[in-house]
Write a protein that holds these residues in place. Structure first.
Motif, mmCIF file in Angstrom:
data_model
loop_
_atom_site.group_PDB
_atom_site.id
_atom_site.type_symbol
_atom_site.label_atom_id
_atom_site.label_comp_id
_atom_site.label_asym_id
_atom_site.label_seq_id
_atom_site.Cartn_x
_atom_site.Cartn_y
_atom_site.Cartn_z
ATOM 1 N N VAL A 273 0.869 -1.174 0.000
ATOM 2 C CA VAL A 273 0.000 0.000 0.000
ATOM 3 C C VAL A 273 0.901 1.218 0.000
ATOM 4 C CG1 VAL A 273 -1.843 1.194 1.242
ATOM 5 C CG2 VAL A 273 -1.608 -1.297 1.450
ATOM 6 N N SER A 274 0.649 2.161 -0.909
ATOM 7 C CA SER A 274 1.416 3.401 -0.873
ATOM 8 C C SER A 274 0.645 4.518 -1.542
ATOM 9 C CB SER A 274 2.775 3.222 -1.561
ATOM 10 O OG SER A 274 2.574 3.085 -2.942
ATOM 11 N N ALA A 275 0.624 5.661 -0.893
ATOM 12 C CA ALA A 275 0.065 6.893 -1.455
ATOM 13 C C ALA A 275 -1.276 6.682 -2.145
ATOM 14 C CB ALA A 275 1.067 7.520 -2.435
ATOM 15 N N GLY A 276 -2.247 6.148 -1.406
ATOM 16 C CA GLY A 276 -3.598 6.029 -1.956
ATOM 17 C C GLY A 276 -3.771 4.927 -2.968
ATOM 18 N N ALA A 277 -2.740 4.106 -3.165
ATOM 19 C CA ALA A 277 -2.856 3.013 -4.131
ATOM 20 C C ALA A 277 -2.437 1.694 -3.492
ATOM 21 C CB ALA A 277 -1.994 3.297 -5.351
ATOM 22 N N VAL A 278 -2.951 0.630 -4.051
ATOM 23 C CA VAL A 278 -2.615 -0.717 -3.589
ATOM 24 C C VAL A 278 -1.999 -1.452 -4.776
ATOM 25 C CG1 VAL A 278 -3.652 -2.930 -2.916
ATOM 26 C CG2 VAL A 278 -4.516 -0.792 -1.931
ATOM 27 N N THR A 279 -0.930 -2.225 -4.534
ATOM 28 C CA THR A 279 -0.420 -3.107 -5.581
ATOM 29 C C THR A 279 -0.437 -4.543 -5.078
ATOM 30 O OG1 THR A 279 0.966 -1.373 -6.527
ATOM 31 C CG2 THR A 279 1.515 -3.635 -7.127
ATOM 32 N N ASP A 280 -1.190 -5.379 -5.786
ATOM 33 C CA ASP A 280 -1.244 -6.812 -5.481
ATOM 34 C C ASP A 280 -0.466 -7.553 -6.557
ATOM 35 O OD1 ASP A 280 -2.918 -6.501 -3.297
ATOM 36 O OD2 ASP A 280 -4.754 -6.936 -4.429
ATOM 37 N N THR A 281 0.343 -8.513 -6.143
ATOM 38 C CA THR A 281 1.053 -9.355 -7.112
ATOM 39 C C THR A 281 0.513 -10.775 -7.001
ATOM 40 O OG1 THR A 281 3.007 -7.981 -6.853
ATOM 41 C CG2 THR A 281 3.305 -10.121 -7.934
ATOM 42 N N TRP A 282 -0.001 -11.276 -8.136
ATOM 43 C CA TRP A 282 -0.532 -12.637 -8.220
ATOM 44 C C TRP A 282 0.345 -13.421 -9.171
ATOM 45 C CZ3 TRP A 282 -5.055 -14.126 -5.562
ATOM 46 C CH2 TRP A 282 -5.780 -13.086 -4.959
ATOM 47 N N ARG A 283 0.576 -14.689 -8.872
ATOM 48 C CA ARG A 283 1.395 -15.531 -9.756
ATOM 49 C C ARG A 283 0.662 -16.803 -10.124
ATOM 50 N NH1 ARG A 283 6.797 -15.241 -10.901
ATOM 51 N NH2 ARG A 283 6.576 -17.417 -11.506
ATOM 52 N N GLU A 284 0.654 -17.117 -11.403
ATOM 53 C CA GLU A 284 0.172 -18.417 -11.874
ATOM 54 C C GLU A 284 1.384 -19.173 -12.398
ATOM 55 O OE1 GLU A 284 -2.180 -20.327 -11.561
ATOM 56 O OE2 GLU A 284 -1.737 -21.792 -13.102
ATOM 57 N N ASP A 285 1.752 -20.247 -11.689
ATOM 58 C CA ASP A 285 2.983 -20.976 -12.017
ATOM 59 C C ASP A 285 2.755 -22.147 -12.954
ATOM 60 O OD1 ASP A 285 4.765 -19.381 -10.644
ATOM 61 O OD2 ASP A 285 4.383 -20.402 -8.736
ATOM 62 N N ALA A 286 1.515 -22.485 -13.240
ATOM 63 C CA ALA A 286 1.244 -23.565 -14.197
ATOM 64 C C ALA A 286 1.029 -22.934 -15.564
ATOM 65 C CB ALA A 286 0.008 -24.345 -13.768
ATOM 66 N N PRO A 287 1.483 -23.602 -16.630
ATOM 67 C CA PRO A 287 1.293 -23.044 -17.976
ATOM 68 C C PRO A 287 -0.183 -22.770 -18.238
ATOM 69 C CG PRO A 287 2.574 -25.101 -18.049
ATOM 70 C CD PRO A 287 2.115 -24.924 -16.642
ATOM 71 N N MET A 288 -0.455 -21.609 -18.826
ATOM 72 C CA MET A 288 -1.846 -21.184 -19.009
ATOM 73 C C MET A 288 -2.027 -20.570 -20.395
ATOM 74 S SD MET A 288 -4.059 -18.708 -16.514
ATOM 75 C CE MET A 288 -3.131 -17.177 -16.626
ATOM 76 N N ALA A 289 -3.096 -20.973 -21.071
ATOM 77 C CA ALA A 289 -3.445 -20.367 -22.355
ATOM 78 C C ALA A 289 -3.885 -18.920 -22.100
ATOM 79 C CB ALA A 289 -4.566 -21.154 -23.020
ATOM 80 N N PRO A 290 -3.543 -17.993 -23.009
ATOM 81 C CA PRO A 290 -3.889 -16.579 -22.773
ATOM 82 C C PRO A 290 -5.381 -16.357 -22.498
ATOM 83 C CG PRO A 290 -2.370 -16.759 -24.628
ATOM 84 C CD PRO A 290 -2.711 -18.166 -24.227
ATOM 85 N N TYR A 291 -6.254 -17.128 -23.158
ATOM 86 C CA TYR A 291 -7.687 -16.870 -22.980
ATOM 87 C C TYR A 291 -8.181 -17.168 -21.575
ATOM 88 C CZ TYR A 291 -9.369 -21.817 -23.352
ATOM 89 O OH TYR A 291 -9.649 -23.146 -23.143
#
Ligand code: TRP
Ligand code: ZN
Length: 461
Positions: free
Chosen positions: A201-219
């Motif tokens: 959290v910084s200056a009125g904004a939030v940054t969340d980092t999510w990770r998908e570690d299994a291969p995934m089709a773009p759709y």
């Protein structure tokens, strides 16, 4: 799965496919070569990882993105392309050096300062942004791409919507891992495929980092922003369960979602171990129709179906089954969409039979009746306008039921498990499925598949 609106049947399959060729010829280069979407993708490189840093303002409807894409050149590349529709590119670097860029026909054409050698690993960074706009899925009549109402946003990439919100090598054979770094105004929350690995959290904004570690089709990539509560708890077999509800949908959705653990166990017994490390459901607070979508590790459920317990349980079963059929094993081309929808529909019937008091024989009879009113196209190649038609869903599922009757229960489920195991993390064709079926059953099942997957009358029995 979606609730079908009053029939909108368009019979221009041939015309669409043919007229795509002259247009494709004017494009900078052909795509990966999917007959339904000939322009999508670039066969010249394979993406391993997308790192998508997105600054999103749901109220303004804007996205400012920095996409860092790690790839390998399949042959020497003097230039290459990435799909992107409706958004502007500010600049691109390749291996840290500014490249020449143009945007043309939903393609970003990138010429690196020096050519990339065959087999070379490289990374390129696309700085882009704008106000993403949704597409429309033929025949389904529902939006895809980036869908927003000024408060909540979610994505729906099938079949060609991923590149409406990020630069993608947009074909289901092009599987990669993902990092999503989502920056949003404080007070809102995010959810995406995989798991949350950082929250700042910084200056009125939030940054969340999510990770998908299994291969995934773009759709199958999913990002949801809104007024969400995200809960996390341990599920069966070490799976992390996490659900995200908007405040208004939580109470209605919770009872059906409570069955997730039982459903995971039921399907793991039939299809083999759940393929990913996380699972859950997201119900965004936006009414655009009644549907579910099988985003990898995170099924998306429209609020329109939350609250109707039985329908919701059926749709959740359908989307969960897609995690094996569609997500872990993806179609090698869009014509093979029955490998997703026929299988997920059959899984629905299995769950309804097991838990909802609807015998399998009733689902079979209902499907046969529905198909009597459906124009005939081959299950195995329905055409772009019938991709999401009863042919694909119901006749696809009936094909599996016929296979089960022909080989018996034990062999049938061995075939399903063998198929998933063999193609896990990759893509498959109808021929691949038939080869597994033939191998496991120890007999030639081609006549059965030819009769069921063609456009001819429904076989009896
Ligand atoms: N794959 C989805 C399902 O059956 C259906 C679907 C495809 C869809 N494209 C869509 C639903 C676009 C809504 C909007 O589970
Ligand atoms: Zn489906």
């Amino acid at each position: 799965m979606f609730r079908r609106p009053v029939a909108v049947v368009v019979a221009t399959v041939v015309a669409v496919v043919l007229s795509a060729s002259p247009a494709a010829a004017q494009r900078p280069a052909a795509g990966i070569g999917d007959p339904y979407y000939p322009a999508l993708g670039d066969p010249g490189y394979h993406v391993h990882h997308y790192d998508l840093a997105l600054r999103m303002d749901p109220r303004a409807g804007t996205v400012a993105g920095i996409a860092t894409i790690s790839a390998t050149a399949r042959h020497r590349l003097r230039r290459f392309q990435v799909d992107l529709a409706g958004l502007g590119v500010q600049h691109v670097t390749v291996n840290g050096t500014r490249a020449t860029v143009s945007q043309d026909h939903d393609k970003v054409v990138i010429a690196p300062r020096s050519a990339l050698a065959a087999g070379a690993a490289f990374s390129f960074v696309v700085t882009y942004g704008g106000r993403p706009s949704p597409g429309i899925v033929p025949n389904v009549g529902l939006p895809n791409g980036w869908i927003t109402n000024g408060a909540t946003s979610f994505t729906l990439g099938e079949p060609d919507g991923a590149h409406r919100w990020f630069p993608a090598n947009d074909h289901p054979t092009e599987k990669a891992t993902y990092t999503f770094r989502l920056t949003i105004p404080a007070g809102l929350a995010t959810v995406a495929n995989g798991r949350l690995v950082n929250h700042t959290v910084s200056a009125g904004a939030v940054t969340d980092t999510w990770r998908e570690d299994a291969p995934m089709a773009p759709y199958l990539a999913q990002v949801v922003v809104g007024n969400l509560t995200v809960d996390e708890h341990p599920g069966p077999a070490g799976i992390l369960l996490r659900n995200a509800f908007s405040l208004d949908t939580q109470a209605a959705a919770a009872p059906a979602v409570a069955d997730t653990a039982a459903m995971l166990t039921f399907f793991a017994n039939q299809f083999g171990p759940y393929p990913f490390h996380e699972y859950g459901v997201v119900v965004p607070d936006m009414r655009v129709g009644g549907f579910g979508f099988e985003s990898q590790t995170l099924s998306l459920l429209a609020p329109d179906v939350a609250g109707d317990g039985v329908a919701m349980s059926t749709i959740l079963a359908h989307e969960l089954a897609h995690q094996w059929f569609g997500d872990d094993v993806s179609p090698a081309a869009w014509r093979y969409i029955w490998l997703n929808e026929g299988f997920a529909t059959y899984a629905e019937w299995l769950w309804e039979d097991h838990a909802l008091g609807v015998p399998l024989s009733t689902s079979v009879a209902t499907a046969r009746r529905m198909l009597g009113r459906t124009p005939a196209t081959p299950v195995d190649n329905p055409g772009i306008d019938a991709m999401f038609s009863p042919t694909t869903y119901q006749r696809g599922a009936l094909t599996l039921d016929a296979l089960r009757h022909a080989v018996g229960d034990a062999t049938f489920f061995n075939i399903l498990r063998g198929y998933v195991q063999r193609f896990a993390g990759r893509s498959a064709t109808t021929r691949d499925f038939i080869a597994v079926a033939d191998g496991v059953a120890g007999r030639d099942l081609r006549p059965l598949f030819t009769a069921w997957l063609g456009a001819g009358p429904l076989p009896t029995g």
